[in-house]
Enzyme design. Structure first.
Site, short mmCIF file in Angstrom:
data_model
loop_
_atom_site.label_atom_id
_atom_site.label_comp_id
_atom_site.label_asym_id
_atom_site.label_seq_id
_atom_site.Cartn_x
_atom_site.Cartn_y
_atom_site.Cartn_z
N ARG A 17 -45.88 5.12 -11.53
CA ARG A 17 -45.36 4.40 -12.02
C ARG A 17 -45.34 5.60 -12.74
O ARG A 17 -46.96 6.56 -12.98
CB ARG A 17 -46.12 3.14 -13.24
CG ARG A 17 -46.21 2.30 -11.73
CD ARG A 17 -44.84 1.33 -12.37
NE ARG A 17 -44.21 -0.07 -12.02
CZ ARG A 17 -44.36 0.58 -10.44
NH1 ARG A 17 -43.82 1.18 -9.58
NH2 ARG A 17 -44.11 -0.91 -9.63
N GLU B 270 -39.24 4.28 -19.74
CA GLU B 270 -37.78 4.64 -17.98
C GLU B 270 -36.62 3.47 -18.53
O GLU B 270 -36.72 2.58 -18.91
CB GLU B 270 -38.45 4.23 -17.04
CG GLU B 270 -37.60 3.98 -16.04
CD GLU B 270 -38.71 3.97 -14.58
OE1 GLU B 270 -39.76 4.35 -14.45
OE2 GLU B 270 -37.69 3.08 -13.80
N HIS C 119 -34.98 5.68 -10.96
CA HIS C 119 -36.01 4.88 -9.85
C HIS C 119 -35.63 3.65 -8.47
O HIS C 119 -35.66 2.94 -8.00
CB HIS C 119 -36.42 3.90 -10.88
CG HIS C 119 -38.02 2.88 -10.53
ND1 HIS C 119 -38.39 2.47 -11.22
CD2 HIS C 119 -38.48 2.78 -9.06
CE1 HIS C 119 -39.94 1.76 -10.54
NE2 HIS C 119 -39.30 1.74 -9.07
#
Length: 340
Positions: A255, A283, A302
């Protein structure tokens, strides 16, 4: 299509699908997975995407097994009076329940597909580790910019995967799988995780546990796999980053918040280390972030987790759990609904 898969015969537990958008069902399970699911349970033909309509509430009221995943609405306990289990196509089954503790007290069990999703994350990490030690990304950029052979003496001295050290932070399912995938290579593997005592890591031949400072200071590649918790938020800070050897690479598929973003940017701007970032905080990065333009940063959106065909692995895992439930067996990948 789902309706045609329902079977006659012995009484099977009533199952309801909860996803949003409903097209996720086809992407995750495919025809083969749906056929197996329909053979194991009495599968409702409709996919629940909300809990306000009478139809959705009626279907949920009959559900003994909830097969849920991304986008599923959090279900209030009173909406699922017959629910006995949740098979979740994702990492945390609790996310689709408004009050998981009440359901756990009622005897409801759950499973998740974290183990299935760990596979592509570990594969992505393995690829990036090998490429990072090979200096492939910087060589590619230099080759493209020069449109001629780069200065190998300057660029590739010290590159390679022989007798390099890989540090893994977090002995999670992904972290452990990365260590397993690294076993055939001539690499030294160090692991830091709070539950591990210094020394050999149980179940991971060849890996050795050490304190975070030692792991960082010795790693040619430092790969992050810890969960984001109050204890790990910003864990990789300026001090830890400063311990990395010159030319080391930080890989983050965990993360974004486990890294101090400002400290990482400051270190990257010096050019002293490289980074492969599949996750960031925020993000995606802000449009004016230097992460977009720094030449020593590989930025991916991601994508390390399950995508495309890899979703079917998650589907197969969930179907197998539904089959176990239908046979009265315990889940293979259980999740505690009350977080410890």
């Amino acid at each position: 299509m789902i309706a045609s898969l329902r079977r006659s015969g012995p009484v099977r537990p009533r199952a309801v699908l909860a996803f949003d958008p409903p097209t996720l069902v086809e992407r995750i399970f495919g025809p083969e997975g749906l056929a197996r699911l329909g053979a194991a349970v009495d599968l409702d033909p409709e996919v629940v995407t909300e809990v306000a309509s009478p139809g959705a509430r009626r279907r949920l009221a009959d559900a003994e097994l909830l097969v849920a995943g991304w986008g599923a609405p959090p279900l209030a306990t009173e909406l699922v009076p017959r629910l006995r289990a949740v098979a979740y196509a994702g990492g945390v089954a609790r996310t689709c329940l408004a009050d998981p503790a009440r359901l756990a007290a009622r005897g409801v069990t759950a499973s998740n597909a974290r183990a299935a999703n760990a596979v592509p994350v570990a594969e992505y990490t393995l690829a990036m580790i090998l490429l990072a030690n090979k200096k492939a990304h910087s060589a590619e950029r230099a080759y493209r910019e020069r449109r001629a052979a780069p200065d190998a003496e300057r660029l590739l001295t010290g590159a390679g995967n022989y007798r390099r050290t890989v540090g893994i932070v977090g002995a999670s399912q992904v972290g452990r799988r990365v260590a397993e995938l690294l076993r055939p290579f001539d690499l030294d593997v160090l692991v830091h995780s709070p539950e591990l005592e210094p020394g050999p890591v149980p179940g991971l031949p060849g890996a050795r546990a050490a304190e975070l400072d030692e792991v960082a200071a010795r790693s040619d590649v430092l790969s992050l796999h810890q969960p984001l918790t109050p204890e790990t938020a910003g864990q990789v800070d300026a001090r830890v980053l400063g311990l990395l050897p010159d030319g080391a690479t930080l890989i983050n598929t965990a993360r974004g918040g486990v890294v101090d973003g400002a400290a990482l940017l400051a270190e990257l701007r010096t050019g002293r280390i490289d980074a492969v970032l599949d996750v960031t905080d925020p993000e995606p990065p802000a449009p004016d972030s230097d992460l977009w333009s720094l030449p020593n940063v590989v930025l991916t959106p991601h994508l390390a987790g399950s995508t495309g065909t890899e979703l079917r692995r998650i589907g197969a895992s969930v179907v197998a759990e539904a089959e176990r439930f239908a046979r009265g067996l315990e889940f293979e990948h259980p999740e505690e609904l009350v977080a410890s």
